[in-house]
Scaffold this active site. Structure first.
Site, PDB file in Angstrom:
ATOM      1  CG  ASP A  15      29.684  57.637   9.982  1.00  0.00           C
ATOM      2  OD1 ASP A  15      29.781  58.607  10.736  1.00  0.00           O
ATOM      3  OD2 ASP A  15      30.614  57.234   9.239  1.00  0.00           O
ATOM      4  CD  GLU A 222      30.939  65.010   8.050  1.00  0.00           C
ATOM      5  OE1 GLU A 222      31.633  64.735   7.068  1.00  0.00           O
ATOM      6  OE2 GLU A 222      31.348  64.841   9.214  1.00  0.00           O
TER       7      GLU A 222
HETATM    8  O1  FUB Z   1      32.918  58.001   8.792  1.00  0.00           O
HETATM    9  C1  FUB Z   1      33.578  58.836   7.885  1.00  0.00           C
HETATM   10  C2  FUB Z   1      32.906  60.164   7.841  1.00  0.00           C
HETATM   11  O2  FUB Z   1      32.955  60.777   9.133  1.00  0.00           O
HETATM   12  C3  FUB Z   1      31.445  60.147   7.516  1.00  0.00           C
HETATM   13  O3  FUB Z   1      31.142  59.867   6.189  1.00  0.00           O
HETATM   14  C4  FUB Z   1      31.086  61.500   7.982  1.00  0.00           C
HETATM   15  O4  FUB Z   1      29.721  61.773   8.071  1.00  0.00           O
HETATM   16  C5  FUB Z   1      31.783  61.537   9.331  1.00  0.00           C
HETATM   17  O5  FUB Z   1      31.028  60.936  10.346  1.00  0.00           O
END
Ligand code: FUB
Length: 322
Positions: A15, A222
């Site tokens: 991320d 997301e």
């Molecule tokens: O790293 C945890 C979660 O996985 C992140 O917040 C999301 O975007 C995904 O990459």
């Protein structure tokens, strides 16, 4: 840069949020660990407990690990799971924005402050008032205004909210209804609060119709990121369960954004998450995959590759498999 480059090999990282501060590249990733928690759709296996900040002075240069920048044990309101963070700079201070479940297992967004881009960051005593869900991305517009984009489905809990209020039965809309939107909000002058009510970021098709909840190949899931190119606002994001990084273009930081296409095809691993950053006249995509861990979804590794535009401003799709 010809081939994608893995950036960190002594710990697992994911991320990436990337910014250039004082002429140096700073990377703010999640720090993946082997938690032993079984994989599920809620993301319980992503049980991260601290952040490290990394930096480098050229895209091919040595990567410095500045060590622990923030630890969950130092956050007064902490429950569990430090997920994707982002950083910003204003008036001599650096701000780290992070999602974390509180002690009732609800994701909130917190902020921590430092005098240095690499931290250590001192967390505020409480999460940002009115914050919810995950994946904060903080964008500074040319006039100095800072905006936060945030939100994530499933384990990211965005489906539990409508009009910024928690709802009884948090489910996604029906397939032919408009998809749930990421949120955008202007930050207060002191960078510690929302200056207004968060608003939905509309992603629409070329005809101006909001993408539908059933359009899993294109709808937001997301990993919000915002960058500006040739005066246009590029909102990019992950489609989650179809594993693509896509982008949409608009004329305002609030949108609406019109869907354009795929930046990165699926990588090895379930999640895909990125940032886009200009450095010395070239553009780069920072992202992650799970190849080095042999495909373990919760143990990811940071990568960078060059990102190129066509003459019309469209982004040339990158293969996630290289
Ligand atoms: O790293 C945890 C979660 O996985 C992140 O917040 C999301 O975007 C995904 O990459």
């Amino acid at each position: 840069m010809k081939e994608p480059r893995y950036l960190v090999d002594h710990i697992y990282t994911a991320d990436p949020a990337v910014h250039v501060f004082n002429g140096r590249i700073y990377i703010y990733p999640s720090h993946d660990i082997e938690s032993g928690i079984p994989e599920n759709d809620n993301g319980d296996h992503f049980d991260m407990r601290d952040y490290h900040v990394f930096s480098m002075d050229s895209i091919d240069g040595e990567v410095t690990d500045h060590g622990v920048a923030l630890d969950v044990k130092d956050i007064a309101w902490a429950g569990r799971q430090l997920w994707d963070s982002d950083a910003a700079y204003k008036d001599g201070k650096y701000y780290l924005y992070f999602p974390l479940k509180d002690q009732t297992d609800i994701f909130r967004i917190g902020v921590a402050i430092s005098d240095k881009p690499e931290g250590p960051f001192i967390p505020q005593d409480a999460p940002i008032k009115g914050s919810y869900s995950i994946d904060p991305c903080v964008f500074k517009d040319d006039d100095g205004t800072h905006y936060m984009y945030f939100g994530g489905l499933w384990g990211g809990q965005l489906q539990r909210y409508r009009n910024n209020k928690a709802i009884e039965c948090g489910v996604e809309p029906a397939r032919d209804e408009p998809a749930l939107c990421p949120r955008v909000v202007r930050l207060s002058d002191d960078m510690l609060e929302f200056a207004e009510e968060p608003m939905g970021v509309i992603i629409q098709d070329q005809e101006g119709n909001p993408l539908k909840a059933g359009d899993h190949d294109r709808r937001f899931f997301e990993a919000s990121w915002m960058h500006k190119y040739n005066g246009k606002y590029y909102f990019s994001y992950s489609t989650g369960n179809t594993h693509k990084l896509c982008y949409a273009i608009g004329n305002s930081p609030y949108g609406p954004f019109t869907y354009q296409g795929i930046i990165l095809t699926p990588v090895v691993g379930w999640t895909t998450h990125h940032s886009i950053c200009e450095y010395k006249g070239k553009w780069y995509l920072f992202y992650h995959d799970c190849k080095p861990s042999g495909g373990k979804t919760w143990l990811r590794s940071l990568k960078v590759t060059e990102l190129e535009y066509n003459g019309d401003g469209s982004i040339i799709t990158i293969s996630g498999q290289i």
